[in-house]
Scaffold this motif. Structure first.
Motif, PDB file in Angstrom:
ATOM      1  N   GLU A 125       0.077  -1.281  -0.283  1.00  0.00           N
ATOM      2  CA  GLU A 125       0.166   0.223   0.126  1.00  0.00           C
ATOM      3  C   GLU A 125       0.749   1.239  -0.076  1.00  0.00           C
ATOM      4  O   GLU A 125       2.121   1.201   0.897  1.00  0.00           O
ATOM      5  N   GLY A 126       0.484   1.951  -1.078  1.00  0.00           N
ATOM      6  CA  GLY A 126       1.043   3.240  -1.513  1.00  0.00           C
ATOM      7  C   GLY A 126       2.959   3.371  -1.935  1.00  0.00           C
ATOM      8  O   GLY A 126       3.374   4.534  -2.281  1.00  0.00           O
ATOM      9  N   ASP A 127       3.248   2.038  -2.571  1.00  0.00           N
ATOM     10  CA  ASP A 127       4.056   2.079  -3.044  1.00  0.00           C
ATOM     11  C   ASP A 127       3.438   2.747  -4.280  1.00  0.00           C
ATOM     12  O   ASP A 127       2.684   2.733  -4.479  1.00  0.00           O
ATOM     13  N   VAL A 128       4.684   3.029  -5.641  1.00  0.00           N
ATOM     14  CA  VAL A 128       4.544   3.696  -6.461  1.00  0.00           C
ATOM     15  C   VAL A 128       4.895   2.936  -7.704  1.00  0.00           C
ATOM     16  O   VAL A 128       6.258   3.023  -7.405  1.00  0.00           O
ATOM     17  N   THR A 135       1.598   7.365 -13.810  1.00  0.00           N
ATOM     18  CA  THR A 135       2.450   7.061 -12.542  1.00  0.00           C
ATOM     19  C   THR A 135       0.953   6.053 -11.956  1.00  0.00           C
ATOM     20  O   THR A 135       0.444   6.185 -12.062  1.00  0.00           O
ATOM     21  N   ALA A 137       0.008   3.881  -8.527  1.00  0.00           N
ATOM     22  CA  ALA A 137      -0.051   3.926  -7.231  1.00  0.00           C
ATOM     23  C   ALA A 137      -0.560   2.515  -6.578  1.00  0.00           C
ATOM     24  O   ALA A 137      -1.037   2.378  -7.284  1.00  0.00           O
ATOM     25  N   LEU A 139      -2.185   0.016  -4.488  1.00  0.00           N
ATOM     26  CA  LEU A 139      -3.697   0.188  -3.494  1.00  0.00           C
ATOM     27  C   LEU A 139      -3.820  -1.609  -2.798  1.00  0.00           C
ATOM     28  O   LEU A 139      -3.344  -2.481  -4.025  1.00  0.00           O
ATOM     29  N   LYS A 189     -13.342   0.374   1.167  1.00  0.00           N
ATOM     30  CA  LYS A 189     -11.871   1.232   0.840  1.00  0.00           C
ATOM     31  C   LYS A 189     -12.118   1.808  -0.594  1.00  0.00           C
ATOM     32  O   LYS A 189     -12.173   3.194  -1.029  1.00  0.00           O
ATOM     33  N   ARG A 193     -13.288   6.402  -2.767  1.00  0.00           N
ATOM     34  CA  ARG A 193     -12.604   6.615  -4.162  1.00  0.00           C
ATOM     35  C   ARG A 193     -13.585   7.444  -5.032  1.00  0.00           C
ATOM     36  O   ARG A 193     -14.503   7.271  -4.936  1.00  0.00           O
TER      37      ARG A 193
END
Length: 285
Positions: A125-128, A135, A137, A139, A189, A193
């Motif tokens: 989670e949060g890695d790119v 880009t 990201a 989840l 979750k 969004r």
């Protein structure tokens, strides 16, 4: 099942191209959708099964452009095996879902999993992952599998949802690796969004994803209510519940339905609402 062209690159929008693998089935719909993200350089999402014709189609669509990364949402055998030959041919790293190794009683689910999947980097989670003009990201969306990931393409408000959310069918949640509580939390979750479109692992893009996710949550809660009503009548197992809940189900999908009902039962047990095992689940005292 619609007759869609396999192996033909389809430009979904300027940053997204899909290539359909020739592996249609009752569980994969028209086949696995592999995606290329980018223009000057690329990410490949879910390269699919290791089939020579599909690998050739991917390479033709890549057309010699540099591949930054090969991303894997989860390592079911219809999603990850082509990552290895594609990595060898492009030099790109395999990144994404953590490896999974079944053992003991879990060994019966090995058939669905790519036992040789070995990412160069596990994403969380949060890695790119990024390239020229795009880009992605990460989840974490566990539930269908414990290691399931989705990838959000910020530039266009798109989400590559893997097998977590698909427009043509609900996801199979098969214990012990599949977890209904985690699946529902992952849906919540996504509901929070504002993604514009989902590109799923199977089937066509989802143009109103929040409406679909809301409906999927309602569908699962309805199934949960059915289970509780039937257990108030009599103790039953997953097979007996499916008999009452899924009238006229395609026999090929009966096993998947039983696994998802079992996932509901396990989740209800954790919440203290039912008790039992095997063929004798009942309302908790």
């Amino acid at each position: 099942m619609a007759a869609l062209p396999t192996g033909i690159p389809m430009a979904r929008e300027p940053l997204v191209t899909s290539i359909l693998a020739p592996n249609a089935s009752a569980y994969t719909h028209t086949g696995t959708q592999s995606y290329l993200v980018g223009t000057a350089d690329l990410a490949v999402i879910d390269p699919g099964p290791d089939q020579p014709e599909h690998l050739d189609a991917l390479l033709a669509a890549i057309a010699g452009r540099p591949v930054v990364a090969i991303l894997v949402t989860h390592h079911h055998r219809d999603h990850s095996p082509a990552s290895r030959p594609l990595a060898e041919l492009t030099g790109a790293p395999i990144v994404g879902a953590a490896p999974f190794h079944a053992s003991g009683e879990d060994g019966r689910i090995d058939a669905a999993f790519d036992a040789d999947y070995a990412p160069d980097r596990v994403l969380a989670e949060g890695d790119v992952v990024a390239g020229q003009g795009w880009t992605l990201a990460v989840l974490a969306t566990p539930g269908h599998t414990s290691n399931h990931l989705a990838f959000a393409l910020a530039e266009i408000g798109a989400l590559f949802s893997g097998d977590h959310v698909m427009g043509w069918a609900t996801s199979v949640v098969s214990p012990p690796d599949g977890d209904m509580g985690a699946y529902m939390a992952s849906l919540e979750k996504l509901l929070a969004r504002e993604d514009r479109v989902y590109y799923p692992g199977h089937g066509e893009p989802v143009d109103n994803p929040r409406r679909l996710v809301r409906g999927m949550l309602g569908h699962r809660k309805q199934r949960e209510g059915q289970i509780l009503r039937l257990l108030r009548e009599d103790a039953r197992g997953a097979a007996g519940l499916v008999e009452r809940m899924y009238v006229g189900i395609d026999p090929r999908l009966r096993g998947a339905a039983e696994r998802s009902v079992l996932a509901h039962l396990i989740d209800l047990e954790r919440r203290g609402l039912v008790a039992g095992k095997g063929t004798a689940w009942r309302i908790a005292a």
